[in-house]
Design a protein around this motif. Structure first.
Motif, short mmCIF file in Angstrom:
data_model
loop_
_atom_site.label_atom_id
_atom_site.label_comp_id
_atom_site.label_asym_id
_atom_site.label_seq_id
_atom_site.Cartn_x
_atom_site.Cartn_y
_atom_site.Cartn_z
N ALA A 12 0.86 -1.19 0.00
CA ALA A 12 0.00 0.00 0.00
C ALA A 12 0.89 1.24 0.00
O ALA A 12 1.92 1.27 0.68
CB ALA A 12 -0.90 -0.02 1.23
N PHE A 13 0.49 2.28 -0.76
CA PHE A 13 1.33 3.47 -0.85
C PHE A 13 0.47 4.70 -1.09
O PHE A 13 -0.70 4.61 -1.48
CB PHE A 13 2.37 3.34 -1.97
CG PHE A 13 1.79 3.47 -3.36
CD1 PHE A 13 1.75 4.71 -4.00
CD2 PHE A 13 1.28 2.37 -4.02
CE1 PHE A 13 1.22 4.84 -5.27
CE2 PHE A 13 0.74 2.50 -5.31
CZ PHE A 13 0.71 3.73 -5.92
N ASP A 14 1.09 5.85 -0.89
CA ASP A 14 0.48 7.13 -1.23
C ASP A 14 1.60 8.13 -1.44
O ASP A 14 2.77 7.85 -1.09
CB ASP A 14 -0.47 7.60 -0.13
CG ASP A 14 -1.46 8.66 -0.60
OD1 ASP A 14 -1.38 9.05 -1.78
OD2 ASP A 14 -2.30 9.08 0.21
N LEU A 71 6.15 -3.71 5.58
CA LEU A 71 5.79 -5.12 5.46
C LEU A 71 6.66 -5.98 6.35
O LEU A 71 7.84 -5.67 6.58
CB LEU A 71 5.93 -5.58 4.01
CG LEU A 71 5.13 -4.81 2.96
CD1 LEU A 71 5.40 -5.37 1.58
CD2 LEU A 71 3.64 -4.83 3.27
N ASP A 72 6.11 -7.07 6.81
CA ASP A 72 6.87 -8.07 7.56
C ASP A 72 7.50 -9.01 6.55
O ASP A 72 6.84 -9.90 6.02
CB ASP A 72 5.93 -8.82 8.52
CG ASP A 72 6.68 -9.81 9.40
OD1 ASP A 72 7.94 -9.75 9.43
OD2 ASP A 72 6.03 -10.64 10.05
N LEU A 73 8.77 -8.79 6.27
CA LEU A 73 9.44 -9.51 5.18
C LEU A 73 9.96 -10.86 5.64
O LEU A 73 10.59 -10.97 6.70
CB LEU A 73 10.60 -8.68 4.62
CG LEU A 73 10.28 -7.25 4.16
CD1 LEU A 73 11.52 -6.63 3.54
CD2 LEU A 73 9.12 -7.23 3.20
N LEU A 133 12.22 -7.78 -5.24
CA LEU A 133 10.96 -8.34 -4.78
C LEU A 133 11.01 -8.62 -3.29
O LEU A 133 12.05 -9.01 -2.76
CB LEU A 133 10.66 -9.65 -5.52
CG LEU A 133 10.61 -9.58 -7.05
CD1 LEU A 133 10.63 -10.99 -7.64
CD2 LEU A 133 9.36 -8.84 -7.50
N PHE A 134 9.88 -8.44 -2.63
CA PHE A 134 9.71 -8.82 -1.23
C PHE A 134 8.95 -10.14 -1.17
O PHE A 134 7.98 -10.34 -1.92
CB PHE A 134 8.91 -7.78 -0.46
CG PHE A 134 9.61 -6.46 -0.25
CD1 PHE A 134 10.99 -6.39 -0.08
CD2 PHE A 134 8.88 -5.28 -0.20
CE1 PHE A 134 11.63 -5.18 0.12
CE2 PHE A 134 9.50 -4.07 0.02
CZ PHE A 134 10.88 -4.02 0.17
#
Length: 376
Positions: free
Chosen positions: A116-118, A178-180, A250-251
């Motif tokens: 999610a981004f803004d 994010l929990d990577l 990539l995650f």
């Protein structure tokens, strides 16, 4: 008549690309600024800054194709070269993706998996985003960030304030944290002749925002995940339209059903740190294939040479790593960039190849540590 390749930027990516191009008989010219290190004394240099159109035109007059070791050349300068009739690869449409806001919006429109981004202009904007997605958040400058620069993880409004204020109202990209489970990268190389190769996905290890290690190991990823990474890489490459190497970071995150899924982090339309292992670990390095691609030549095979290849970056310390090369296990391949060492600066890398991943990784880490000043 020999083919001539011009490279904008005089760092280690230009150095390694030029070395492989020269081995193919290509005449190389590099546009390098006063602070650029890596190619001076090795290849012919055209002096000039990457944002100086006159300097780029001087370079272009001497070569058949212009390419880049970074994506910092202003788009209007690239477009001016293209208007002159200069063959520029990758071209301005692909280089436009260096703008992380443009990148995110185009990827979202294409349906690619993203955090999610803004885009926010002030601290209240960050707080509103965090109210929905939670703290911490990831803040990114739209332009110019690399090796941890231009990226910040903020756990509170106070921690976000400095980066937002530094943007001076130009906007900051804010993303959900994010929990990577892991970070991967895949390199897709597309030639101007239309051919394409995709290197096997690799796992990267980040320390303080800088890539520290890259692991290319047969079978280290579940087959479904490895296939998905390759498919995502091809999809992104088609969207971006880059000629040459395109690196896709990539995650790996957990899906709601407990499986793993991939999320696109960022891309780079050029040779990339995650592909340095290919010099010693693959049939054709990313650097040779980048040169081949931008010249419109057929691409070389990307088959791994060993079960495991592990690359570890050599980061600057107070001493000179050249004084310690003789102390390194000669089975480990050393690549120094002829850059002045200073703390936190990548000045080289080492690559070990072998059949056992743990042993190979240990050998590469020992070699890097010795070059950084530890006792062997």
């Amino acid at each position: 008549m020999s083919t001539a390749l011009g490279i904008v930027g005089g760092g280690q990516l230009a150095r390694m690309t030029a070395l492989d191009a020269a081995r193919l008989g290509v005449d190389v010219r590099v546009l390098a600024g006063p602070s650029d290190e890596g190619v001076r004394g090795v290849f012919e240099v055209v002096d000039g800054d990457h944002d100086d159109l006159a300097a780029l035109r001087r370079l272009a007059e001497q070569v058949d194709v212009v390419t880049f070791d970074h994506e910092l050349v202003p788009l209007d300068v690239v477009r001016a070269l293209e208007a002159d009739g200069v063959v520029v690869r990758p071209g301005s449409p692909a280089l436009a993706f260096a703008d992380k806001v443009h990148q995110r919006r185009a990827f979202l429109a294409a349906g690619l998996p993203l955090p999610a981004f803004d885009v926010v202009a002030d601290l209240p904007g960050v707080e509103a985003f965090a109210a929905t997605h939670g703290w911490p958040v990831v803040l990114k400058a739209p332009h110019g960030g690399y090796d941890g620069r231009g990226v910040a993880i903020a756990g509170s409004p106070a921690e976000a304030r400095d980066m937002v204020e530094a943007s001076a109202g130009r906007g900051v990209l804010v993303e959900a944290h994010l929990d990577l489970q892991a970070e991967l990268a895949v390199l897709v190389v597309t030639s101007a002749d239309g051919s394409r190769v995709v290197y096997d996905p690799v796992r990267s290890v980040q320390v303080d925002g800088m890539c520290r290690e890259v692991h290319a190991v047969a079978g280290h990823l579940p087959p479904i995940l490895a296939a998905e990474a390759g498919d995502l890489g091809r999809e992104v490459a088609d969207l971006v339209g880059a000629v040459g190497v395109l690196a896709i970071e990539l995650f790996v995150v957990a899906a709601p059903d407990g499986t793993q899924r991939l999320v696109v982090n960022e891309i780079a339309p050029r040779p990339h740190n995650s592909g340095h292992h290919t010099i010693d670990g693959c049939a054709t390095s990313q650097f040779e294939n980048h040169a081949r691609a931008v010249l419109g030549w057929p691409l070389g095979p990307v088959t791994p040479r060993a079960t495991a290849s592990v690359m570890v970056n050599v980061v600057g310390t107070a001493g000179d790593p050249r004084d310690r090369v003789h102390l390194v296990d000669p089975a480990v391949k050393i690549h120094l960039y002829d850059k002045s060492p200073r703390p936190g600066r990548k000045i080289g890398h080492v690559t070990a190849v072998g059949t056992d991943h743990d042993e190979t990784a240990a050998a590469a880490r020992r070699a890097a540590a010795v070059l950084e000043g530890e006792q062997p």
